[in-house]
Design a protein around this motif. Structure first.
Motif, mmCIF file in Angstrom:
data_model
loop_
_atom_site.group_PDB
_atom_site.id
_atom_site.type_symbol
_atom_site.label_atom_id
_atom_site.label_comp_id
_atom_site.label_asym_id
_atom_site.label_seq_id
_atom_site.Cartn_x
_atom_site.Cartn_y
_atom_site.Cartn_z
ATOM 1 N N ILE A 144 6.540 -7.524 32.617
ATOM 2 C CA ILE A 144 5.471 -7.324 32.261
ATOM 3 C C ILE A 144 5.114 -7.641 30.672
ATOM 4 N N ARG A 145 6.176 -7.103 29.933
ATOM 5 C CA ARG A 145 6.125 -7.503 28.482
ATOM 6 C C ARG A 145 6.092 -8.847 28.158
ATOM 7 N N LYS A 146 6.930 -9.573 28.794
ATOM 8 C CA LYS A 146 6.771 -11.162 28.855
ATOM 9 C C LYS A 146 5.607 -11.796 29.269
ATOM 10 N N LEU A 147 5.000 -11.284 30.365
ATOM 11 C CA LEU A 147 3.665 -11.809 30.991
ATOM 12 C C LEU A 147 2.529 -11.473 29.810
ATOM 13 N N LEU A 148 2.445 -10.342 29.439
ATOM 14 C CA LEU A 148 1.473 -10.136 28.731
ATOM 15 C C LEU A 148 1.503 -10.344 27.214
ATOM 16 N N CYS A 149 2.723 -10.785 26.715
ATOM 17 C CA CYS A 149 2.866 -10.764 25.253
ATOM 18 C C CYS A 149 1.937 -11.564 24.421
ATOM 19 N N ASP A 150 1.184 -12.481 24.866
ATOM 20 C CA ASP A 150 -0.006 -13.101 24.541
ATOM 21 C C ASP A 150 -1.111 -12.498 23.707
ATOM 22 N N ASP A 151 -1.398 -11.192 24.344
ATOM 23 C CA ASP A 151 -2.447 -10.358 24.146
ATOM 24 C C ASP A 151 -1.669 -9.037 23.473
ATOM 25 N N LYS A 152 -1.459 -9.107 22.190
ATOM 26 C CA LYS A 152 -0.795 -7.809 21.914
ATOM 27 C C LYS A 152 -1.667 -6.399 21.701
ATOM 28 N N LYS A 153 -2.856 -6.443 22.039
ATOM 29 C CA LYS A 153 -3.723 -5.193 22.058
ATOM 30 C C LYS A 153 -3.472 -4.825 23.499
ATOM 31 N N ILE A 154 -3.577 -5.590 24.538
ATOM 32 C CA ILE A 154 -3.537 -5.337 25.946
ATOM 33 C C ILE A 154 -2.219 -4.756 26.273
ATOM 34 N N LEU A 155 -1.054 -5.507 25.705
ATOM 35 C CA LEU A 155 0.278 -5.156 26.044
ATOM 36 C C LEU A 155 0.464 -3.741 25.268
ATOM 37 N N ASN A 156 -0.089 -3.643 24.047
ATOM 38 C CA ASN A 156 0.076 -2.419 23.392
ATOM 39 C C ASN A 156 -0.664 -1.040 24.392
#
Length: 182
Positions: A144-156
C-alpha cells in the motif's frame, strides 16, 4: 442466523447469508465495519462501492468447487440490481484486495482500504496468533505504501488510521472480546 449491520442496500445481507456460513458472515461484517471507519476517517464521502466490495469480498472463494469467481460475483451483484458500471467497480476492488501484484490503476484508495481491513479483521480470529496477524498487515502495508507514495498526505492519513485501528484491534484480541470499538 448471521447478524449483519443494517445496510442501506439490504440485499447484500441476503447474498452473504446465502453464500457464506456464520463465520464468514462475521468476518464480512468486521471488514465492513473497519472499511466504514477507514472511509470516514479518510474523508471518502461516497463509500458505497467500498462497502459493497467489503460485504461481498470473499464470495468468490466461498463457493465450493470449480467456478469463475468474477461470474459468481457478477451473479450475486445482479441479484442486488446494481448498475453495470458499479458491478464492474465492485469486482475491480474485490479483485485487487488480495492480489500479490497489488498495482490497481484506479480506485487505488478503495482497493487499499479493503486490503488492509481484510487483514485487520484477522485480529478477531481466536486461532490466529497476534504476531501472524501483525506480519500479514505489515506485508500489505508495504504494498500500500508503494501504491500511495505519490500523495504524501493520503499516505500519512492512511498510516495513522491503520496504526490506530491496529492498536485497538490488538487490545480487543488480547482481551478476548470480539466487539469492535473505535
Amino acid at each position: 442466523m448471521c447478524e449483519m449491520r443494517k445496510f442501506s442496500y439490504m440485499k447484500e445481507e441476503d447474498i452473504v447469508k446465502n453464500y457464506c456460513g456464520l463465520n464468514d458472515c462475521k468476518h464480512a461484517k468486521r471488514v465492513v465495519e473497519l472499511c466504514e471507519i477507514f472511509a470516514t476517517e479518510m474523508g471518502i464521502n461516497n463509500n458505497g462501492l467500498l462497502i459493497r466490495a467489503a460485504c461481498l469480498h470473499d464470495i468468490g472463494k466461498i463457493v465450493k468447487g470449480k467456478h469463475d469467481k468474477k461470474k459468481t460475483i457478477k451473479q450475486a451483484l445482479k441479484k442486488v440490481e446494481y448498475a453495470p458500471e458499479d458491478i464492474e467497480d465492485v469486482i475491480y476492488i474485490i479483485k485487487y484486495h488480495k492480489r500479490k501484484d497489488f498495482e490497481p490503476k484506479r480506485l487505488k484508495l478503495e482497493c487499499s482500504i479493503l486490503r488492509i481491513c481484510d487483514k485487520l479483521a484477522k485480529f478477531y480470529k481466536p486461532k490466529i496468533k497476534e504476531h501472524k496477524a501483525i506480519k500479514s498487515c505489515e506485508k500489505s502495508m508495504e504494498k500500500i505504501r508503494k501504491l500511495l507514495c505519490d500523495d504524501k498526505k493520503i499516505l500519512n492519513d492512511f498510516e495513522q488510521i491503520y496504526s490506530t485501528i491496529k492498536d485497538k484491534n490488538r487490545k480487543i484480541n488480547n482481551n478476548s472480546s470480539f466487539k469492535f470499538e473505535y
